[in-house]
Design a protein around this motif. Structure first.
Motif, PDB file in Angstrom:
ATOM      1  N   LEU A  74      -0.447  24.632  -1.475  1.00 16.96           N
ATOM      2  CA  LEU A  74      -0.551  23.459  -0.615  1.00 16.96           C
ATOM      3  C   LEU A  74       0.440  22.396  -1.066  1.00 16.96           C
ATOM      4  CD1 LEU A  74      -4.435  23.265  -0.468  1.00 16.96           C
ATOM      5  CD2 LEU A  74      -2.901  24.194   1.266  1.00 16.96           C
ATOM      6  N   PRO A  75       0.790  21.484  -0.163  1.00 15.56           N
ATOM      7  CA  PRO A  75       1.734  20.430  -0.537  1.00 15.56           C
ATOM      8  C   PRO A  75       1.144  19.475  -1.573  1.00 15.56           C
ATOM      9  CG  PRO A  75       1.327  20.443   1.843  1.00 15.56           C
ATOM     10  CD  PRO A  75       0.386  21.409   1.229  1.00 15.56           C
ATOM     11  N   GLN A  76       2.029  18.828  -2.309  1.00 16.49           N
ATOM     12  CA  GLN A  76       1.606  17.766  -3.221  1.00 16.49           C
ATOM     13  C   GLN A  76       1.161  16.577  -2.371  1.00 16.49           C
ATOM     14  OE1 GLN A  76       4.712  16.445  -5.817  1.00 16.49           O
ATOM     15  NE2 GLN A  76       3.460  14.843  -6.723  1.00 16.49           N
ATOM     16  N   LEU A  77       0.117  15.896  -2.802  1.00 15.43           N
ATOM     17  CA  LEU A  77      -0.455  14.772  -2.047  1.00 15.43           C
ATOM     18  C   LEU A  77       0.107  13.440  -2.525  1.00 15.43           C
ATOM     19  CD1 LEU A  77      -4.089  16.110  -2.146  1.00 15.43           C
ATOM     20  CD2 LEU A  77      -2.602  16.029  -0.134  1.00 15.43           C
ATOM     21  N   THR A  82       3.924   5.564   0.230  1.00 14.87           N
ATOM     22  CA  THR A  82       4.922   6.001  -0.724  1.00 14.87           C
ATOM     23  C   THR A  82       6.298   6.082  -0.062  1.00 14.87           C
ATOM     24  OG1 THR A  82       3.270   7.280  -1.909  1.00 14.87           O
ATOM     25  CG2 THR A  82       5.566   7.856  -2.314  1.00 14.87           C
ATOM     26  N   LYS A  83       7.300   5.565  -0.743  1.00 22.24           N
ATOM     27  CA  LYS A  83       8.686   5.665  -0.257  1.00 22.24           C
ATOM     28  C   LYS A  83       9.320   6.903  -0.851  1.00 22.24           C
ATOM     29  CE  LYS A  83       9.264   0.750   0.369  1.00 22.24           C
ATOM     30  NZ  LYS A  83      10.048  -0.446   0.020  1.00 22.24           N
ATOM     31  N   ILE A  84       9.982   7.665  -0.013  1.00 23.78           N
ATOM     32  CA  ILE A  84      10.638   8.899  -0.438  1.00 23.78           C
ATOM     33  C   ILE A  84      12.140   8.688  -0.388  1.00 23.78           C
ATOM     34  CG2 ILE A  84      10.923  11.362   0.033  1.00 23.78           C
ATOM     35  CD1 ILE A  84       8.048  10.536  -0.753  1.00 23.78           C
ATOM     36  N   ASN A  85      12.812   9.068  -1.448  1.00 21.09           N
ATOM     37  CA  ASN A  85      14.288   8.929  -1.493  1.00 21.09           C
ATOM     38  C   ASN A  85      14.950  10.212  -1.070  1.00 21.09           C
ATOM     39  OD1 ASN A  85      14.102   6.307  -2.462  1.00 21.09           O
ATOM     40  ND2 ASN A  85      13.873   7.036  -4.554  1.00 21.09           N
TER      41      ASN A  85
END
Length: 85
Positions: A74-77, A82-85
C-alpha cells in the motif's frame, strides 16, 4: 471507490492475478506515481478505501489480514497538507 470490496473480489475471482500484484493503489496514487515516482496517499483519499483507520491515521491491520495484503503493498500515508517536491 470501494477498494476493499474490489480487492476481495479480485482475490476470489482472479487469484493468479493477485499473486502477481506488487501494490494495491487507486487511480490517484497511480497518476501521482507516474508523475513524481512516489507511492503515497493522503489521509482523505485513504479514508475511502475501507481499510484506513481514521483514528490512528494508519492502515487497519485486521482488514489487511482479511484481504491477505500487507502494508508494503500500500502507499505511504501522509496528511493532505503535506507539500511534495
Amino acid at each position: 471507490m470501494s477498494l476493499l470490496v474490489k480487492i476481495k473480489w479480485l482475490k476470489e475471482t482472479q487469484p493468479e492475478l493477485t499473486k502477481k500484484a506488487a501494490y494495491y493503489i487507486g487511480i490517484k496514487e497511480y497518476i501521482f506515481y507516474c508523475l513524481f515516482q512516489q507511492l503515497i496517499c493522503d489521509y482523505i483519499a485513504s479514508s475511502g478505501t475501507g481499510y484506513f483507520d481514521i483514528h490512528q491515521f494508519n492502515w487497519t491491520e485486521n482488514v489487511l489480514k482479511y484481504l491477505s495484503i500487507n502494508k508494503n503493498q500500500l502507499p505511504q500515508l501522509f496528511p493532505p497538507t503535506t507539500k511534495i517536491n
